[in-house]
Design a protein around this motif. Structure first.
Motif, PDB file in Angstrom:
ATOM      1  N   UNK A   1     -23.036  -8.589 -65.350  1.00  7.01           N
ATOM      2  CA  UNK A   1     -22.103  -9.111 -64.055  1.00  7.01           C
ATOM      3  C   UNK A   1     -20.917  -8.321 -64.066  1.00  7.01           C
ATOM      4  N   UNK A   2     -20.904  -7.794 -62.943  1.00  5.28           N
ATOM      5  CA  UNK A   2     -19.467  -7.111 -62.643  1.00  5.28           C
ATOM      6  C   UNK A   2     -19.013  -7.679 -61.320  1.00  5.28           C
ATOM      7  N   UNK A   3     -18.252  -8.972 -61.229  1.00  2.00           N
ATOM      8  CA  UNK A   3     -17.763  -9.424 -60.001  1.00  2.00           C
ATOM      9  C   UNK A   3     -16.908  -8.694 -59.211  1.00  2.00           C
ATOM     10  N   UNK A   4     -17.016  -8.700 -58.014  1.00  2.00           N
ATOM     11  CA  UNK A   4     -17.649  -9.319 -57.194  1.00  2.00           C
ATOM     12  C   UNK A   4     -18.940  -8.037 -56.728  1.00  2.00           C
ATOM     13  N   UNK A   5     -19.105  -7.266 -57.309  1.00  2.00           N
ATOM     14  CA  UNK A   5     -20.205  -6.124 -56.796  1.00  2.00           C
ATOM     15  C   UNK A   5     -21.408  -6.099 -57.423  1.00  2.00           C
ATOM     16  N   UNK A   6     -21.877  -6.537 -58.602  1.00  2.00           N
ATOM     17  CA  UNK A   6     -23.140  -6.325 -59.142  1.00  2.00           C
ATOM     18  C   UNK A   6     -23.443  -7.444 -59.885  1.00  2.00           C
ATOM     19  N   UNK A   7     -24.765  -8.063 -59.647  1.00  2.00           N
ATOM     20  CA  UNK A   7     -25.555  -9.162 -60.694  1.00  2.00           C
ATOM     21  C   UNK A   7     -26.736  -8.661 -60.714  1.00  2.00           C
ATOM     22  N   UNK A   8     -27.127  -8.506 -61.982  1.00  2.00           N
ATOM     23  CA  UNK A   8     -28.320  -7.900 -62.649  1.00  2.00           C
ATOM     24  C   UNK A   8     -29.041  -8.896 -63.562  1.00  2.00           C
ATOM     25  N   UNK A   9     -30.336  -9.220 -63.326  1.00  5.24           N
ATOM     26  CA  UNK A   9     -31.058 -10.329 -64.351  1.00  5.24           C
ATOM     27  C   UNK A   9     -32.443 -10.210 -64.309  1.00  5.24           C
ATOM     28  N   UNK A  10     -33.074 -10.743 -65.220  1.00  4.12           N
ATOM     29  CA  UNK A  10     -34.512 -10.621 -65.080  1.00  4.12           C
ATOM     30  C   UNK A  10     -35.115 -11.978 -65.418  1.00  4.12           C
ATOM     31  N   UNK A  11     -36.596 -12.217 -65.208  1.00  2.00           N
ATOM     32  CA  UNK A  11     -36.983 -13.297 -65.399  1.00  2.00           C
ATOM     33  C   UNK A  11     -38.196 -13.234 -66.589  1.00  2.00           C
TER      34      UNK A  11
ATOM     35  N   UNK B   1     -16.303 -12.139 -52.178  1.00  2.00           N
ATOM     36  CA  UNK B   1     -16.130 -13.247 -53.406  1.00  2.00           C
ATOM     37  C   UNK B   1     -17.084 -14.519 -52.725  1.00  2.00           C
ATOM     38  N   UNK B   2     -17.178 -14.856 -51.669  1.00  2.81           N
ATOM     39  CA  UNK B   2     -17.864 -15.991 -51.368  1.00  2.81           C
ATOM     40  C   UNK B   2     -19.330 -15.787 -51.581  1.00  2.81           C
ATOM     41  N   UNK B   3     -19.874 -14.594 -51.367  1.00  2.45           N
ATOM     42  CA  UNK B   3     -21.179 -14.071 -51.417  1.00  2.45           C
ATOM     43  C   UNK B   3     -21.682 -13.980 -52.942  1.00  2.45           C
ATOM     44  N   UNK B   4     -20.746 -13.412 -53.709  1.00  4.21           N
ATOM     45  CA  UNK B   4     -20.904 -13.457 -54.976  1.00  4.21           C
ATOM     46  C   UNK B   4     -21.064 -14.661 -55.530  1.00  4.21           C
ATOM     47  N   UNK B   5     -20.094 -15.554 -55.207  1.00  9.05           N
ATOM     48  CA  UNK B   5     -20.120 -16.902 -55.949  1.00  9.05           C
ATOM     49  C   UNK B   5     -21.299 -17.804 -55.741  1.00  9.05           C
ATOM     50  N   UNK B   6     -22.011 -17.441 -54.408  1.00  6.94           N
ATOM     51  CA  UNK B   6     -23.219 -18.200 -54.063  1.00  6.94           C
ATOM     52  C   UNK B   6     -24.357 -17.806 -54.991  1.00  6.94           C
ATOM     53  N   UNK B   7     -24.345 -16.290 -55.088  1.00  8.79           N
ATOM     54  CA  UNK B   7     -25.760 -15.791 -55.747  1.00  8.79           C
ATOM     55  C   UNK B   7     -25.637 -15.893 -57.241  1.00  8.79           C
ATOM     56  N   UNK B   8     -24.510 -16.422 -57.741  1.00  5.73           N
ATOM     57  CA  UNK B   8     -24.431 -16.255 -59.026  1.00  5.73           C
ATOM     58  C   UNK B   8     -24.172 -17.911 -59.466  1.00  5.73           C
ATOM     59  N   UNK B   9     -24.620 -18.852 -58.653  1.00 10.22           N
ATOM     60  CA  UNK B   9     -24.726 -19.983 -59.065  1.00 10.22           C
ATOM     61  C   UNK B   9     -26.071 -20.491 -58.540  1.00 10.22           C
ATOM     62  N   UNK B  10     -27.118 -20.419 -59.806  1.00  8.87           N
ATOM     63  CA  UNK B  10     -28.460 -20.765 -59.442  1.00  8.87           C
ATOM     64  C   UNK B  10     -28.624 -22.223 -58.780  1.00  8.87           C
ATOM     65  N   UNK B  11     -27.983 -23.136 -58.903  1.00  2.03           N
ATOM     66  CA  UNK B  11     -28.289 -24.505 -58.425  1.00  2.03           C
ATOM     67  C   UNK B  11     -27.952 -24.498 -56.819  1.00  2.03           C
ATOM     68  N   UNK B  12     -26.834 -23.760 -56.566  1.00  2.31           N
ATOM     69  CA  UNK B  12     -26.691 -23.602 -55.255  1.00  2.31           C
ATOM     70  C   UNK B  12     -27.489 -22.777 -54.250  1.00  2.31           C
ATOM     71  N   UNK B  13     -28.029 -21.517 -54.877  1.00  2.00           N
ATOM     72  CA  UNK B  13     -28.696 -20.526 -54.085  1.00  2.00           C
ATOM     73  C   UNK B  13     -30.393 -21.075 -54.110  1.00  2.00           C
TER      74      UNK B  13
END
Length: 154
Positions: free
Chosen positions: A70-80, A15-27
């Motif tokens: 987003x499937x917390x806390x297992x998947x975060x998929x995005x594109x630029x 949960x802590x890892x997922x929280x970090x990677x899904x907060x753009x300003x923190x990561x």
């Protein structure tokens, strides 16, 4: 498109890892070359967007980041889209008290970079940047996890 896949085991709760990677300003400080993430609206959800600025090999690029799934806390998929086109998939797996984080990046270097540098130079450099990103995030998460007292199970 080129592909990079990196996996790291982080001694921190999923949960802590997922929280970090899904907060753009923190990561953002952990991603080598990322100058800023702006216009971020939290919490992220599918369809959320924000702006980014990235410096690579002496050149600046700007674009938008779009959250695809987003499937917390297992998947975060995005594109630029914009200066550099890429697709980022973070997959997280809980392993005892640790998190196995795999990052898959598919990216297409901009034509301006391809003209200036050979593809054979860009790919190894980008691979090293991905390693540095995961290593610095791992160090941060493990340090902050170690300094936070454990919570009793509920």
């Amino acid at each position: 498109m080129a592909t990079i896949t990196k996996t790291v085991v982080i001694n921190a709760p999923i949960e802590k890892v997922f929280s970090l990677i899904t907060d753009p300003e923190r990561v953002a400080p952990f991603i080598p070359g990322l100058v800023q993430a702006s216009h971020v609206m939290l919490p992220l959800k599918p369809g959320s967007t924000f702006n980014w600025e990235y410096q690579f090999l002496g050149m600046s690029f700007r674009g938008d980041w779009v959250v695809e799934e987003l499937r917390p806390p297992h998947l975060y998929l995005s594109y630029s889209r914009g200066g550099i086109s890429s697709r980022w998939m973070y997959t997280l797996v809980k392993k005892e008290s640790m998190t196995v984080l795999t990052l898959d990046i598919d990216y297409g270097p901009p034509a301006s970079l391809l003209k200036r540098y050979m593809q054979s130079f860009i790919e190894p450099h980008t691979d090293k940047l991905a390693e540095a990103y995961l290593a610095s995030m791992k160090s941060y998460l493990e340090l902050t996890t170690a300094s936070t007292p454990s919570q009793p199970p509920k």
